[in-house]
Every structure is written in C-alpha cells, then in structure tokens.
Design an enzyme around this catalytic site. Structure first.
Site, PDB file in Angstrom:
ATOM      1  N   SER A  48       6.478  -8.750  13.179  1.00 49.98           N
ATOM      2  CA  SER A  48       7.816  -8.654  12.895  1.00 49.98           C
ATOM      3  C   SER A  48       8.623  -8.300  13.970  1.00 49.98           C
ATOM      4  CB  SER A  48       8.147  -7.631  11.614  1.00 49.98           C
ATOM      5  OG  SER A  48       7.769  -8.000  10.553  1.00 49.98           O
ATOM      6  N   ASP A 102       7.008  -5.851   1.698  1.00 54.83           N
ATOM      7  CA  ASP A 102       5.864  -4.761   1.296  1.00 54.83           C
ATOM      8  C   ASP A 102       5.559  -5.364   0.033  1.00 54.83           C
ATOM      9  OD1 ASP A 102       5.069  -2.228   2.493  1.00 54.83           O
ATOM     10  OD2 ASP A 102       5.269  -1.647   0.390  1.00 54.83           O
ATOM     11  N   LYS A 138      13.716  -0.212  11.168  1.00 55.75           N
ATOM     12  CA  LYS A 138      12.770  -1.427  10.748  1.00 55.75           C
ATOM     13  C   LYS A 138      11.732  -1.009   9.779  1.00 55.75           C
ATOM     14  CE  LYS A 138      10.983  -5.531  11.571  1.00 55.75           C
ATOM     15  NZ  LYS A 138      11.293  -5.751   9.804  1.00 55.75           N
ATOM     16  N   LYS A 191      12.846   2.092   5.546  1.00 51.50           N
ATOM     17  CA  LYS A 191      11.948   1.519   4.288  1.00 51.50           C
ATOM     18  C   LYS A 191      13.081   1.161   3.192  1.00 51.50           C
ATOM     19  CE  LYS A 191       7.981   0.037   3.130  1.00 51.50           C
ATOM     20  NZ  LYS A 191       6.979  -0.313   4.116  1.00 51.50           N
ATOM     21  N   LYS A 232       4.332   4.684  13.361  1.00 52.58           N
ATOM     22  CA  LYS A 232       3.798   3.392  13.505  1.00 52.58           C
ATOM     23  C   LYS A 232       4.388   2.483  14.200  1.00 52.58           C
ATOM     24  CE  LYS A 232       3.031   1.591   9.325  1.00 52.58           C
ATOM     25  NZ  LYS A 232       2.938   0.634   8.008  1.00 52.58           N
ATOM     26  N   GLN A 262       6.666   4.942   8.898  1.00 49.91           N
ATOM     27  CA  GLN A 262       7.139   3.870   9.619  1.00 49.91           C
ATOM     28  C   GLN A 262       7.443   4.193  11.027  1.00 49.91           C
ATOM     29  OE1 GLN A 262       7.061   0.717   7.556  1.00 49.91           O
ATOM     30  NE2 GLN A 262       6.765  -0.208   9.672  1.00 49.91           N
ATOM     31  N   ASN A 302      -1.147  -9.391   0.041  1.00 45.23           N
ATOM     32  CA  ASN A 302      -1.237 -10.044   1.346  1.00 45.23           C
ATOM     33  C   ASN A 302      -2.009  -9.313   2.510  1.00 45.23           C
ATOM     34  OD1 ASN A 302       0.471  -9.432   3.919  1.00 45.23           O
ATOM     35  ND2 ASN A 302       0.837 -11.429   3.686  1.00 45.23           N
TER      36      ASN A 302
HETATM   37  P1  NDP Z   1       1.296  -7.081  -2.307  1.00 50.81           P
HETATM   38  O1  NDP Z   1       2.448  -6.973  -3.246  1.00 50.81           O
HETATM   39  O2  NDP Z   1       0.970  -8.386  -1.835  1.00 50.81           O
HETATM   40  O3  NDP Z   1      -0.309  -6.654  -2.919  1.00 50.81           O
HETATM   41  C1  NDP Z   1      -0.673  -5.379  -3.305  1.00 50.81           C
HETATM   42  C2  NDP Z   1      -1.573  -5.511  -3.971  1.00 50.81           C
HETATM   43  O4  NDP Z   1      -1.990  -3.870  -4.352  1.00 50.81           O
HETATM   44  C3  NDP Z   1      -1.990  -6.143  -5.236  1.00 50.81           C
HETATM   45  O5  NDP Z   1      -3.379  -6.484  -5.285  1.00 50.81           O
HETATM   46  C4  NDP Z   1      -1.551  -4.976  -6.127  1.00 50.81           C
HETATM   47  O6  NDP Z   1      -1.759  -5.460  -7.735  1.00 50.81           O
HETATM   48  C5  NDP Z   1      -2.235  -3.897  -5.827  1.00 50.81           C
HETATM   49  N1  NDP Z   1      -1.241  -2.789  -6.252  1.00 50.81           N
HETATM   50  C6  NDP Z   1      -0.183  -2.528  -5.820  1.00 50.81           C
HETATM   51  N2  NDP Z   1       0.300  -1.302  -6.307  1.00 50.81           N
HETATM   52  C7  NDP Z   1      -0.686  -0.996  -7.258  1.00 50.81           C
HETATM   53  C8  NDP Z   1      -1.053   0.374  -7.951  1.00 50.81           C
HETATM   54  N3  NDP Z   1      -0.073   1.039  -8.101  1.00 50.81           N
HETATM   55  N4  NDP Z   1      -2.222   0.507  -8.379  1.00 50.81           N
HETATM   56  C9  NDP Z   1      -3.223  -0.480  -8.163  1.00 50.81           C
HETATM   57  N5  NDP Z   1      -3.077  -1.515  -7.589  1.00 50.81           N
HETATM   58  C10 NDP Z   1      -1.947  -1.723  -6.978  1.00 50.81           C
HETATM   59  O7  NDP Z   1       1.506  -5.984  -1.143  1.00 50.81           O
HETATM   60  P2  NDP Z   1       0.701  -5.958   0.344  1.00 50.81           P
HETATM   61  O8  NDP Z   1      -0.417  -6.480   0.178  1.00 50.81           O
HETATM   62  O9  NDP Z   1       1.990  -6.264   1.381  1.00 50.81           O
HETATM   63  O10 NDP Z   1       0.833  -4.278   0.534  1.00 50.81           O
HETATM   64  C11 NDP Z   1      -0.449  -3.525   0.225  1.00 50.81           C
HETATM   65  C12 NDP Z   1      -0.296  -2.215   0.874  1.00 50.81           C
HETATM   66  O11 NDP Z   1      -0.131  -2.430   2.520  1.00 50.81           O
HETATM   67  C13 NDP Z   1       0.730  -1.214   0.802  1.00 50.81           C
HETATM   68  O12 NDP Z   1       0.524  -0.006   0.950  1.00 50.81           O
HETATM   69  C14 NDP Z   1       2.022  -2.040   1.654  1.00 50.81           C
HETATM   70  O13 NDP Z   1       2.774  -0.484   1.838  1.00 50.81           O
HETATM   71  C15 NDP Z   1       0.872  -1.912   2.869  1.00 50.81           C
HETATM   72  N6  NDP Z   1       1.526  -2.525   4.114  1.00 50.81           N
HETATM   73  C16 NDP Z   1       1.797  -3.807   4.069  1.00 50.81           C
HETATM   74  C17 NDP Z   1       2.355  -4.455   5.123  1.00 50.81           C
HETATM   75  C18 NDP Z   1       2.781  -5.937   4.971  1.00 50.81           C
HETATM   76  O14 NDP Z   1       3.111  -6.516   6.065  1.00 50.81           O
HETATM   77  N7  NDP Z   1       2.833  -6.509   3.835  1.00 50.81           N
HETATM   78  C19 NDP Z   1       2.224  -3.893   6.390  1.00 50.81           C
HETATM   79  C20 NDP Z   1       1.523  -2.448   6.406  1.00 50.81           C
HETATM   80  C21 NDP Z   1       1.235  -1.821   5.372  1.00 50.81           C
HETATM   81  P3  NDP Z   1      -1.220  -6.005  -8.775  1.00 50.81           P
HETATM   82  O15 NDP Z   1      -0.743  -7.497  -8.241  1.00 50.81           O
HETATM   83  O16 NDP Z   1      -1.820  -5.876 -10.093  1.00 50.81           O
HETATM   84  O17 NDP Z   1       0.112  -4.875  -8.719  1.00 50.81           O
HETATM   85  O1  2IT Z   2       4.572  -1.224   5.921  1.00 48.55           O
HETATM   86  C1  2IT Z   2       4.675  -1.838   6.859  1.00 48.55           C
HETATM   87  O2  2IT Z   2       4.534  -1.643   8.061  1.00 48.55           O
HETATM   88  C2  2IT Z   2       5.287  -2.928   6.294  1.00 48.55           C
HETATM   89  N1  2IT Z   2       5.499  -3.225   5.095  1.00 48.55           N
HETATM   90  C3  2IT Z   2       5.912  -4.126   7.365  1.00 48.55           C
HETATM   91  C4  2IT Z   2       6.929  -3.662   7.892  1.00 48.55           C
HETATM   92  C5  2IT Z   2       7.749  -4.808   8.719  1.00 48.55           C
HETATM   93  O3  2IT Z   2       8.992  -4.596   8.986  1.00 48.55           O
HETATM   94  O4  2IT Z   2       7.349  -5.919   9.013  1.00 48.55           O
END
Ligand code: NDP
Ligand code: 2IT
Length: 448
Positions: free
Chosen positions: A380, A165, A89, A125, A113, A110, A239
C-alpha cells in the site's frame, strides 16, 4: 518508572470494556516497559500515555437503502491513531462484530507494523458493523457510497489513506474511490488497493499473503531450513489466506487446511493446484462457502463449526489468517504435540496472549502479525509512492521491493529480539523495533 500492572490498570479504567484494545496494549507494553525504564531519554515524557491515546476518532451514522426498499442504519468509524511517521494509514473492516475496541486494537497494532516497513506511514483503522454477507452488489455499492459521504471529509492523500481489511476488497475500494472522486472532484491516491487500471499497484492484492510466506522463508533460512515439504495449516480463505496458499504451493509445501466462519476443511494429502483454482473461483467469483470444497473433491473433508486448530494431524507450520483470538492456549498445546515448529500470523492478533506465552515457553518460532503480515501495508505504501509520481512499477519491481521490506523487518526482529542462546523472540523484536521508531519521532516533534 513504569510498572506494567499499574499502567495496564490505567488502560482498563480509561477504556472500559475494550478487551481487544487492552490485549494489544498488553502485548506491546510487556516488552517496552523494561526498555523504557532503562532509557534516560524517555524519562518524564509520558510516552506510554501519549502513544496509547488515539490522536483523533470519528464515529458516524451510515444510512442506506436495501434492495427491498427498507432503510438500514449502520455505524461507521475511523480511528486516526498516530501520525508521528507519516499520514494515518490502515484498512477498513466491514464485519458485524466491528466495534470501537476492535478498531482501536487494529489501529494501535498498525502504528508499529507501519513503522517496521520503513516507509513514511502513520497508523489508523476504520470500518463499520455492516455485514456484507448475502448483500447484492447494488447494496454493497449503496452502503460504500453512504459510508464515504461522511468519511471523505476526514481523509486525503496527505492526511489519511484507508485500504481493505476483512470484508473490504477491490470491489468495495472501487465503490469508495468512485464516490470520493465524485465528491472531491479529485483523482488521487486517497485509498490503496485500487484496481490496476485505475491507480492500483501490481501485487497489492497478493502482498499480505506473499509477504507472510517471504517472512516464513527468512525465519526458516536462519535455521538452515526451507518451506519445501513442510506440512502447513492455514486458517481463513479470504485475501490473506488465498495468496499465502498460492505462494506455499509454488514453494512445494503440503497445505492441509483452510476455513471460513462456517468451519474448516482438512486435506490430509495436501492441497493441489486444481483444488486451489477451485477455491479461488468459489471464494472470489461465487462468494460461496468452504464446505463446497469437500462437496467437490473426495480427498477433502469438511468440519462444520470446528476450528482448523482442532484438527489432529502432523503439522510443522501454522499460519492463522482469519481473525483475532482464533487460536487459544489449548490449540497451541495441541499443535506443539503435533510437531509444530513455527507460527506466523497472517491475521491481526489471531493468537491469544496465553497461546503466545505457550509458544514462547516452548521456543516455537513465533512471528506476530505486526511483523509477519506487514507486506500488505508495505505494498500500500508503494502504491502511494507510485500514485504521487503518477507512474506504475512492474510486478517484478514491486515483488523485489516487497521481499526487501520483509527481509528488513526480519533483520529488525533479529536485532531487538535475539536471546543469548540464539533463539529469536519475534514478539520482543517486532514490538521494540517498531516502538522505538515511533516514540523517538514523537519526542522529536514535541507535544502535539
Ligand atoms: P477477508 O474478508 O478476505 O477474509 C477473511 C477470512 O476470515 C474469511 O475466510 C472469513 O470467513 C474468515 N473470518 C473472518 N471473521 C471471522 C470470524 N469472526 N470467525 C471465523 N472466521 C472469520 O479478509 P482478509 O483476508 O483481508 O483478512 C484476514 C485477516 O488478515 C484479518 O485479521 C485482517 O485484519 C488481516 N490482515 C489483512 C490484510 C490485507 O491486506 N487484507 C493485511 C494485514 C492483515 P467468512 O468469509 O465466512 O466470514
Ligand atoms: O491490517 C493491515 O495491515 C491491513 N489491513 C492493510 C492496511 C493497508 O493500509 O494496506
């Protein structure tokens, strides 16, 4: 007996050039090696060699056609890291920086976590070096379909359940799910993060950001403190950042920053609900850039190509929610000089190992991503449970379960991470608690 240096040397020689994977393994093994060396049950089990080797990895070609008729080729991946506690997952990341090292670090994190959530979830992943930025909706759809044309044979509701992600949200999950259903002729819970009307769970979209703030709440509660009135810096505007900000505003925090890959915004007096609703429109409907917040509102300034961690302002709480290694040692020291008391990682591994060392030395409360951002994968897991039973829980029911899970993760960190002076070392607590569950399950299941 393990020694940290020689074990880490073996990781770098087996995985050359995989810096992010090495960094993630280092964080875990620094904590677990002293424990393992004291525990008779792990003697001669080779547990660290086994747990750091993915069970299976797929790398595949993805061909698709752009709107101008040109043929595009990307690389797709799925790392099925560990299935001791349940089916693989973890999310899918679409970003040009994606490579095997990044997906192995994410898959490795992961595992632990998911163990902390208490749900039956293994770790995995995947993703692609596909860059969604500037692509039309039709291009996104064709890419997702081409990606699923290979991925479908490796996943399934009892085998491996991908989710979102970076670069993968409800839109992409929709196109991926539609193609999977078409190929397999099955409507099932093979992906999470689905739309509410087609099998998704209430609150999955909000879960990572809300869960992060619930976890911060618990951390503060232990110190007889609360979020109200705290100056909070957030990075990112995707997100995780969006729903962390929403919950922070509900709890009357003063939110002073956000960012995207073009730079940061600084809001000295704190984000208002009006600012927030514009940000949501900007990022989710228009898919615009963060500087447009500063163009629209006079109280907001834009700092081009600058990390929010370089902004000089009073700050109580830092929530890095963008990407790996965005917060370094220098940033950590600056933040502490500005009054920082608490860091909780919304992103995966956003702090460098050197930054973490500074936080722990200065007794800043520091929650690593595998504890603080587990709310996303937890919901999830709840989506999978609802899909299996073909029922849907209400928003309140899911929220209650999410709060219970985040509180239980906090308790596990406390149990395994509390020092004699009462300070909770969340890095130690989260890594030990997660590792012990997975390692014991692996021992019980024999050599597989
Ligand atoms: P999104 O794609 O929704 O947003 C990512 C954000 O981070 C955007 O603002 C983006 O800017 C910025 N960003 C991404 N890559 C870079 C980079 N290399 N340098 C600078 N800014 C960057 O992703 P999420 O919000 O889902 O994910 C954000 C973090 O949270 C990640 O580390 C992800 O692994 C982690 N995460 C996500 C989960 C989920 O459920 N979605 C769960 C747990 C962890 P821009 O739009 O300009 O690229
Ligand atoms: O990093 C993370 O925990 C996620 N992007 C969410 C993974 C999931 O299966 O919901």
């Amino acid at each position: 007996m393990y020694t940290l240096d020689s074990f880490l040397d073996s990781i770098s020689s087996k995985n050359p050039g995989e810096d992010e994977f090495y960094q993630a393994v280092k964080e875990v093994t620094e904590v677990v090696i002293p424990f393992l060396n004291e525990q008779g049950r792990f003697k001669d089990s080779n547990i660290l060699e086994r747990i750091t080797e993915p069970e299976r990895m797929f790398i595949f070609r993805v061909n698709w056609v752009a709107d101008d008729g040109s043929i595009q080729t990307n690389r797709g991946y799925r790392v099925q890291f560990n299935s001791a506690l349940g089916p693989y997952k973890g999310g899918l990341r679409f970003h040009p920086s994606v490579n095997l090292s990044i997906l192995k670090f994410l898959g490795f994190e992961q595992i632990f976590k998911n163990a902390l959530t208490g749900l039956s979830l293994g770790g995995g992943k995947g993703g692609s070096n596909f860059n969604p930025k500037g692509k039309s909706d039709a291009e996104i759809m064709r890419f997702c379909q081409a990606f699923m044309d290979e991925l479908y044979r490796h996943i399934g509701p009892e085998t491996d359940i991908p989710a979102g992600d970076i670069g993968v949200g409800t839109r992409e999950i929709g196109y991926l799910f539609g193609r999977y259903k078409k190929i397999q002729n099955q409507f099932n819970g093979v992906l999470t993060g689905k739309g509410i009307i087609w099998g998704g769970s209430q609150l999955r979209t909000e879960a990572t950001g809300y869960g992060l703030v619930y976890f911060v709440n618990e951390m503060l509660k232990k110190n007889n403190d609360k979020i109200k009135g705290k100056r909070v810096m957030v990075s990112g505007s995707g997100n995780v950042a969006q729903y962390a900000i929403e919950k922070l505003l509900d709890l009357d925090a003063i939110l002073v920053s956000a960012s995207d890959s073009s730079g940061g915004i600084y809001i000295p007096d704190g984000m208002t609900k009006e600012h927030f609703s514009y940000l949501m429109q900007l990022k989710n409907k228009k898919r615009g850039r963060i500087h447009e917040m500063a163009d629209k509102f006079s109280g907001i300034s834009f700092l081009e190509n600058t990390s929010v961690w370089e902004i000089e302002t009073d700050c109580d709480i830092a929530l890095p929610c963008a990407t790996q290694n965005e917060l370094n040692e220098k940033h950590a020291k600056n933040l502490i000089n500005q009054g920082l008391k608490l860091v909780a990682e919304g992103a995966n591994m956003p702090s460098t190992n050197e930054a973490i060392d500074v936080f722990l030395e200065e007794k800043v409360l520091f929650a690593p991503g595998k504890a603080a951002n587990a709310g996303g994968v937890a919901v999830s897991g709840l989506e999978m449970a609802q899909n299996s039973q073909r029922i849907s829980w209400t928003r309140d029911e899911v929220d209650e379960r999410l709060i219970t899970i985040m509180n239980s993760i906090h308790q596990q960190c406390e149990k395994y991470g509390q020092d004699s002076d009462g300070y909770i070392n969340y890095v130690k607590g989260a890594n030990l608690a997660g590792f012990i569950k997975v390692a014991d399950a692996m021992l019980a299941q024999g050599l597989v």
